[in-house]
Each structure stands twice: as structure tokens, then as C-alpha cells.
Design a protein around this motif. Structure first.
Motif, PDB file in Angstrom:
ATOM      1  N   GLN A  38       0.858  -1.177   0.000  1.00  0.00           N
ATOM      2  CA  GLN A  38       0.000   0.000   0.000  1.00  0.00           C
ATOM      3  C   GLN A  38       0.894   1.226   0.000  1.00  0.00           C
ATOM      4  O   GLN A  38       1.790   1.355   0.850  1.00  0.00           O
ATOM      5  CB  GLN A  38      -0.926   0.004   1.215  1.00  0.00           C
ATOM      6  N   LEU A  39       0.666   2.136  -0.948  1.00  0.00           N
ATOM      7  CA  LEU A  39       1.492   3.326  -1.127  1.00  0.00           C
ATOM      8  C   LEU A  39       0.691   4.550  -0.718  1.00  0.00           C
ATOM      9  O   LEU A  39      -0.349   4.859  -1.316  1.00  0.00           O
ATOM     10  CB  LEU A  39       1.921   3.454  -2.592  1.00  0.00           C
ATOM     11  N   PHE A  40       1.167   5.277   0.297  1.00  0.00           N
ATOM     12  CA  PHE A  40       0.453   6.437   0.815  1.00  0.00           C
ATOM     13  C   PHE A  40       0.948   7.694   0.123  1.00  0.00           C
ATOM     14  O   PHE A  40       2.164   7.931   0.013  1.00  0.00           O
ATOM     15  CB  PHE A  40       0.626   6.529   2.323  1.00  0.00           C
ATOM     16  N   LEU A  41      -0.015   8.526  -0.326  1.00  0.00           N
ATOM     17  CA  LEU A  41       0.333   9.683  -1.142  1.00  0.00           C
ATOM     18  C   LEU A  41       0.536  10.954  -0.346  1.00  0.00           C
ATOM     19  O   LEU A  41       1.013  11.964  -0.875  1.00  0.00           O
ATOM     20  CB  LEU A  41      -0.753   9.922  -2.203  1.00  0.00           C
ATOM     21  N   ASP A  42       0.117  10.965   0.932  1.00  0.00           N
ATOM     22  CA  ASP A  42       0.335  12.154   1.771  1.00  0.00           C
ATOM     23  C   ASP A  42       0.561  11.718   3.203  1.00  0.00           C
ATOM     24  O   ASP A  42       0.418  10.545   3.553  1.00  0.00           O
ATOM     25  CB  ASP A  42      -0.849  13.132   1.666  1.00  0.00           C
ATOM     26  N   ALA A  43       0.911  12.667   4.029  1.00  0.00           N
ATOM     27  CA  ALA A  43       1.284  12.353   5.415  1.00  0.00           C
ATOM     28  C   ALA A  43       0.094  11.971   6.275  1.00  0.00           C
ATOM     29  O   ALA A  43       0.268  11.416   7.370  1.00  0.00           O
ATOM     30  CB  ALA A  43       2.007  13.555   6.030  1.00  0.00           C
ATOM     31  N   THR A  44      -1.140  12.233   5.805  1.00  0.00           N
ATOM     32  CA  THR A  44      -2.323  11.922   6.615  1.00  0.00           C
ATOM     33  C   THR A  44      -2.758  10.469   6.468  1.00  0.00           C
ATOM     34  O   THR A  44      -3.613  10.012   7.219  1.00  0.00           O
ATOM     35  CB  THR A  44      -3.501  12.827   6.210  1.00  0.00           C
ATOM     36  N   ASP A  45      -2.208   9.757   5.513  1.00  0.00           N
ATOM     37  CA  ASP A  45      -2.572   8.359   5.221  1.00  0.00           C
ATOM     38  C   ASP A  45      -4.009   8.214   4.734  1.00  0.00           C
ATOM     39  O   ASP A  45      -4.568   7.122   4.743  1.00  0.00           O
ATOM     40  CB  ASP A  45      -2.361   7.453   6.444  1.00  0.00           C
ATOM     41  N   ARG A  46      -4.620   9.308   4.292  1.00  0.00           N
ATOM     42  CA  ARG A  46      -6.007   9.233   3.818  1.00  0.00           C
ATOM     43  C   ARG A  46      -6.097   8.844   2.347  1.00  0.00           C
ATOM     44  O   ARG A  46      -7.152   8.441   1.878  1.00  0.00           O
ATOM     45  CB  ARG A  46      -6.701  10.572   4.039  1.00  0.00           C
ATOM     46  N   LEU A  47      -5.006   9.008   1.629  1.00  0.00           N
ATOM     47  CA  LEU A  47      -5.026   8.736   0.198  1.00  0.00           C
ATOM     48  C   LEU A  47      -3.920   7.747  -0.131  1.00  0.00           C
ATOM     49  O   LEU A  47      -2.764   7.952   0.235  1.00  0.00           O
ATOM     50  CB  LEU A  47      -4.816  10.041  -0.578  1.00  0.00           C
ATOM     51  N   SER A  48      -4.287   6.661  -0.797  1.00  0.00           N
ATOM     52  CA  SER A  48      -3.285   5.646  -1.097  1.00  0.00           C
ATOM     53  C   SER A  48      -3.669   4.880  -2.352  1.00  0.00           C
ATOM     54  O   SER A  48      -4.817   4.907  -2.793  1.00  0.00           O
ATOM     55  CB  SER A  48      -3.145   4.666   0.075  1.00  0.00           C
ATOM     56  N   ILE A  49      -2.682   4.219  -2.925  1.00  0.00           N
ATOM     57  CA  ILE A  49      -2.903   3.270  -4.008  1.00  0.00           C
ATOM     58  C   ILE A  49      -2.152   1.993  -3.645  1.00  0.00           C
ATOM     59  O   ILE A  49      -1.366   1.976  -2.691  1.00  0.00           O
ATOM     60  CB  ILE A  49      -2.430   3.804  -5.378  1.00  0.00           C
ATOM     61  N   PHE A  50      -2.392   0.945  -4.407  1.00  0.00           N
ATOM     62  CA  PHE A  50      -1.715  -0.321  -4.154  1.00  0.00           C
ATOM     63  C   PHE A  50      -0.720  -0.603  -5.272  1.00  0.00           C
ATOM     64  O   PHE A  50      -0.818  -0.062  -6.384  1.00  0.00           O
ATOM     65  CB  PHE A  50      -2.732  -1.461  -4.053  1.00  0.00           C
ATOM     66  N   SER A  51       0.234  -1.456  -4.972  1.00  0.00           N
ATOM     67  CA  SER A  51       1.162  -1.940  -6.001  1.00  0.00           C
ATOM     68  C   SER A  51       1.284  -3.447  -5.878  1.00  0.00           C
ATOM     69  O   SER A  51       1.090  -4.012  -4.792  1.00  0.00           O
ATOM     70  CB  SER A  51       2.535  -1.280  -5.859  1.00  0.00           C
ATOM     71  N   GLY A  52       1.575  -4.105  -7.003  1.00  0.00           N
ATOM     72  CA  GLY A  52       1.700  -5.549  -7.015  1.00  0.00           C
ATOM     73  C   GLY A  52       2.979  -5.992  -7.689  1.00  0.00           C
ATOM     74  O   GLY A  52       3.797  -5.177  -8.122  1.00  0.00           O
ATOM     75  N   VAL A  53       3.155  -7.312  -7.777  1.00  0.00           N
ATOM     76  CA  VAL A  53       4.351  -7.903  -8.376  1.00  0.00           C
ATOM     77  C   VAL A  53       3.911  -9.020  -9.312  1.00  0.00           C
ATOM     78  O   VAL A  53       3.098  -9.876  -8.935  1.00  0.00           O
ATOM     79  CB  VAL A  53       5.304  -8.455  -7.302  1.00  0.00           C
ATOM     80  N   THR A  54       4.431  -9.028 -10.531  1.00  0.00           N
ATOM     81  CA  THR A  54       4.112 -10.091 -11.472  1.00  0.00           C
ATOM     82  C   THR A  54       4.848 -11.369 -11.090  1.00  0.00           C
ATOM     83  O   THR A  54       5.719 -11.373 -10.219  1.00  0.00           O
ATOM     84  CB  THR A  54       4.508  -9.702 -12.902  1.00  0.00           C
ATOM     85  N   ALA A  55       4.501 -12.464 -11.762  1.00  0.00           N
ATOM     86  CA  ALA A  55       5.171 -13.745 -11.512  1.00  0.00           C
ATOM     87  C   ALA A  55       6.659 -13.668 -11.825  1.00  0.00           C
ATOM     88  O   ALA A  55       7.469 -14.425 -11.273  1.00  0.00           O
ATOM     89  CB  ALA A  55       4.512 -14.841 -12.352  1.00  0.00           C
ATOM     90  N   ASN A  56       7.025 -12.716 -12.686  1.00  0.00           N
ATOM     91  CA  ASN A  56       8.446 -12.551 -13.039  1.00  0.00           C
ATOM     92  C   ASN A  56       9.175 -11.595 -12.110  1.00  0.00           C
ATOM     93  O   ASN A  56      10.354 -11.319 -12.320  1.00  0.00           O
ATOM     94  CB  ASN A  56       8.560 -12.042 -14.484  1.00  0.00           C
TER      95      ASN A  56
END
Length: 504
Positions: A189-207
Motif C-alpha cells: 500500500q502506497l500512501f500519497l500524503d502524510a495523513t494516510d487518507r489517500l493511497s494506491i496499491f502496487s503488485g508484483v508479477t510472476a516474473n
């Protein structure tokens, strides 16, 4: 429990019964037990009880699903009334004098008695004495792709770097993998600001290649976000989800509902969600499902496709409501045997028991703009609910229709053995085996709803569907007076309520 696509729920019946028992015993620190829509939108004096901790609200567009969902959140201070019931100046005059009454379990306020609250809209504002409770709301905007969300534009570009990032907890990964049926190890989970209210996710491929939520499927991101927030919430939280199936494969939808049942079991959380999906209803018991029908509600398990029939949105000449799938097959078999009625002008809908079938019929027939009549056929043991004046009839026999069909065939089993064997698509030389199995199972059976499954297993794993249809086809041909009685009642309804021709 089984869904129509063959999916078998992994939630044990014991868990379902235990959860229903906890509600009945009010064994919760906080729980919304009941709400009454005294006056809200099209509803007046409508009561909705929450008899199971995961509640689905279904209904046609505009039927009031979001009204019930929003009303469920309104007694709690963390939910602003405008989230579900915003007023838009002079264009929302109808909101004046709206009122909702609540019966809450809140052991912090009263350990023995229900807590009563009211929310009302008077003098251009909402008035309520709200209760503190953690409420999580997941709206339809959760499935908007990340690339279309303006608040995530800061995460676009080669120079982006999160303010903070964390690996998803093992519990979140484990539960999300069960729903999505794919490995999620290494997701963050990637947080976009210091309040932790806005975030996106990141994943990893099989490679081993990384990728961000901008390349996720909308349903995948929605599932991960819901599970991450739910697993972080405290016990006794209320979870509200709009259109739970959005962006999800049918099996993933069922697994998501199973996850929510598991959360209710593990964390004593309460969930209310809206849906248009039969798949979302499959894991739930009948008492967990409410249909919103514009000006009234109906509790019980039903096929979502039947909602159009209940609300009069069909082109058929007659609508028939029955208790379950076997009763539907019986009526359909009777109509096919008659051969004179146009099958595509008769709709037959299985419901979730006698009360649901009767209520659906009464509701359909009460709609002033609906010209086609509805009739109801209840099982033969529901004589107390029958009402010929209101088109509530009984199927032949004095018991379950499975029992009636079985008993009728068995009364002439030696005579009909060859025909039954051929109907089962078995060679004639096996007719003595067929007779032996049917008689044995009739003697030992404790649940007649399983009888055709049991006969099929003994005859070489024939499907319950094929065995039931073999018995029904033979029964209809050999006991025509019984099927004729059903068809005659449907024909009378069809002739009584033909639409009038417009003048030339």
C-alpha cells in the motif's frame, strides 16, 4: 449452500446458525437491530429488521436499495446525513418531515434494553441524537479505475514516489487471495500524503516486475481496499457497501460475501450491502435478504430475475409464483403437457418459501398499472395460507410436491417401472433395480427434498435434476387430472385479465 452456477459455499451451516443465534440473543456490543422508515422517499411505515449480521438489499433500479443502506448508517455520528440524503435547494422539497426510527443494541449505553433513536428532517436540516460507532462506507466510486480519479493524479509520472509504503498484512493477503483466486505476495500500500487518507496499491508479477494500481483491474483494487480497511477496523463495526458485485466475476462476488460472513463471525462486525446479483445472495440465508420494491419491502431469498415480475415489469400474460425450484419445474411440466398455452407468455418464478411466494403475488396484483395477473401455487401443506379470492392456490396433494409426485408414482410403481426406467435413460433390463432403489429410498428417506438426489446416487450417480425431471414427466402423463387442475387456474387468470385493445 449451492448457487445456480454449481458453486458450493464454503460457509458451514453451523456458522450460519450460530450467527443468526447471536442476533436473536442480542450478543453484540453494538448492532443495528431494526429500522422503521416512517416517511422517506417512497416508503411510509416500512420496517426492516436485521436478523443476520450480513444483510443484502436487492431491488429494481429506483426501488429504494440505497435508501435502506443510507438509513442504516444514519443513527451513527460518523456518518454525515448528506452522504446518503443530501438536499439540493428547492428541488428537494419532499424531504420535509422525513423520519426514521431505530432500535439499536449498544451495551455501552444500555446493557439490557435496546437503545431507541430517531433521525428526522425538519426545518431544512437533519435532527438526530447519534450514537458513536465505527462505520465503514464503500461506495460505487471504489471501482472507478485509478487512471480516472483526479485525486490520484499526483501519483502519475516517472518521478512519483510514495510518502510511505507498507507491505499488506498477511491476514489481508490471505483473505484477498481467497476472493480473487490469485497470489498477492509482495503487494504493498502506497500512501500519497502524510495523513494516510489517500493511497494506491502496487503488485508484483510472476516474473518479479512491479506494477501500480493504475494497471489493476477495478474489481481487484476494490476487493483489496475493502479487505484492508475491514481487517483494520475494530470489532462491532458497521460496514456499508454499495453494489457489491461491481467489477467482480460472479464467483468472486460469492467469495466476497463469504468473506464478509467470516468477518461477522470472527470480528462481530455487521454488514449491509446492495446488489443486483444472484451470486451475491447465494451464500446467505433467507432472513438475510430484503427486496426493496419502491413503496414496500419483502424479506426472503429470491431470484433477482423475479424482481421484474414482482414489480409488474414483464410482458407475459400471467406471472406464477411458487415456493421453490421443484415447484417451478412441476408447473412448467404441467404447462408443457397441456400444449395449448404459449409458454413464452407465462412466467414462473421460484421464491424462498410460502410466505415469500404469497407476498410477491399480493404485491404484484396490488400495482394499479399492472395489467397481467399473478397467481400463486403453494405446496399442498400450506392450506392456512391459501386464498382463492386472492389467487393463492395449492399444488396437488397434502404435502411437499416432491412427496406427492413420489407417492403417486409409487402407487403404480410395478406398472410404471418400464416407463420410469426409460425416462431415466437407463436400459430396460435395469427396471427391477430401479424399482428396488425407489422403494428402498422411499422407506428410508428423512428429507423428501433430497429424495431424487438419493435415487440418482443409487442408480449410478445420475443427477438429481435428471431424476426429478424423469419423475415429473411420467407423473404429468400418468396423472393428467392433477396437471390439468394447475393449467386450468392459469388459463382462467389469462382469460380474465387480457389487456384491452386501444380504439382504432
Amino acid at each position: 449452500m449451492n448457487a445456480g452456477n454449481g458453486f458450493r459455499s464454503e460457509i458451514r451451516n453451523g456458522v450460519i446458525q450460530d450467527l443468526a443465534g447471536k442476533v436473536a440473543k442480542e450478543n453484540y456490543g453494538q448492532y443495528l437491530r431494526k429500522l422503521t422508515l416512517t416517511k422517506v422517499r417512497g416508503f411510509t411505515g416500512i420496517e426492516v429488521s436485521f436478523d443476520f449480521p450480513v444483510t443484502a438489499v436487492v431491488g429494481p433500479n429506483g426501488g429504494g436499495k440505497s435508501t435502506i443502506l443510507g438509513a442504516a448508517g444514519l443513527p451513527y455520528s460518523s456518518v454525515p446525513p448528506s452522504r446518503f440524503f443530501a438536499k439540493s435547494g428547492k428541488y428537494d422539497d419532499s424531504m420535509q418531515n422525513w423520519s426514521i426510527e431505530y432500535q439499536l443494541i449498544d451495551k455501552g449505553l444500555n446493557r439490557k434494553l435496546p437503545v431507541l433513536r430517531t433521525a428526522s428532517f425538519k426545518r431544512l436540516k437533519w435532527n438526530r441524537t447519534a450514537v458513536d460507532r465505527r462505520v465503514l462506507i464503500f461506495g460505487v466510486e471504489r471501482t472507478v479505475p485509478a487512471s480516472e480519479r483526479q485525486n490520484l493524479r499526483r501519483a502519475v509520472g516517472s518521478a512519483f514516489e510514495a510518502v510511505r509504503e507498507t507491505h499488506l498484512p498477511d491476514q489481508v493477503i490471505d483473505q484477498a487471495e481467497k476472493v480473487l483466486a490469485k497470489p498477492l505476495a509482495g503487494f504493498r500500500q502506497l500512501f500519497l500524503d502524510a495523513t494516510d487518507r489517500l493511497s494506491i496499491f502496487s503488485g508484483v508479477t510472476a516474473n518479479g516486475d512491479g506494477y501500480s494500481e493504475f494497471h489493476f483491474g477495478a474489481g481487484e483494487a476494490s476487493v483489496i481496499r475493502i479487505i484492508a480497511e475491514v481487517e483494520a477496523a475494530e470489532e462491532n463495526s458497521l460496514i456499508l457497501i454499495e453494489e457489491i458485485e461491481n467489477g467482480l466475476h460472479p464467483v468472486a462476488t460469492q467469495r466476497m460475501v463469504e468473506y464478509l460472513i467470516d468477518v461477522a463471525y470472527r470480528r462481530k462486525c455487521q454488514v449491509v450491502f446492495t446488489t443486483h446479483s444472484n451470486d451475491a445472495l447465494a451464500p446467505l440465508p433467507a432472513e438475510a435478504i430484503w427486496a426493496a420494491l419502491g413503496d414496500r419491502v419483502m424479506q426472503g431469498k429470491l431470484d433477482v430475475r423475479s424482481l421484474r415480475a414482482i414489480t409488474g415489469q414483464v410482458e407475459a400474460d400471467v406471472v406464477v409464483f411458487v415456493e421453490d425450484q421443484f415447484a417451478r419445474d412441476l408447473v412448467a411440466t404441467a404447462l408443457r403437457r397441456d400444449g395449448e398455452m404459449e409458454m413464452d407468455m407465462i412466467e414462473v418464478h421460484p421464491m424462498s418459501g410460502a410466505a415469500a411466494a404469497k407476498n410477491a403475488t399480493l404485491h404484484h396484483n396490488s400495482i394499479p398499472t399492472t395489467w397481467q395477473p399473478a397467481v400463486c401455487f403453494l405446496d399442498g401443506d400450506q392450506e392456512d395460507l391459501a386464498d382463492r379470492d386472492k389467487h393463492i392456490y395449492l399444488l396437488p396433494g397434502s404435502s411437499d410436491p416432491e412427496r406427492t409426485v413420489l407417492d403417486n408414482i409409487c402407487s403404480r410403481l410395478d406398472e410404471l417401472a418400464a416407463k420410469l426406467t426409460l425416462s431415466l435413460r437407463l436400459p430396460l433390463e435395469r427396471q427391477q433395480r430401479v424399482v428396488s432403489v425407489v422403494r428402498s429410498r422411499k422407506t428410508t428417506n428423512r428429507d423428501v427434498h433430497l429424495i431424487f438426489q438419493q435415487i440418482g446416487e443409487d442408480l449410478g450417480f445420475l443427477s438429481a435434476h435428471d431424476v426429478a425431471h424423469a419423475f415429473l414427466a411420467l407423473w404429468a402423463n400418468e396423472f393428467p387430472e392433477r396437471t390439468t387442475a394447475i393449467v386450468d387456474l392459469i388459463r382462467q387468470a389469462q382469460q380474465r385479465e387480457q389487456p384491452q385493445q386501444a380504439p382504432a
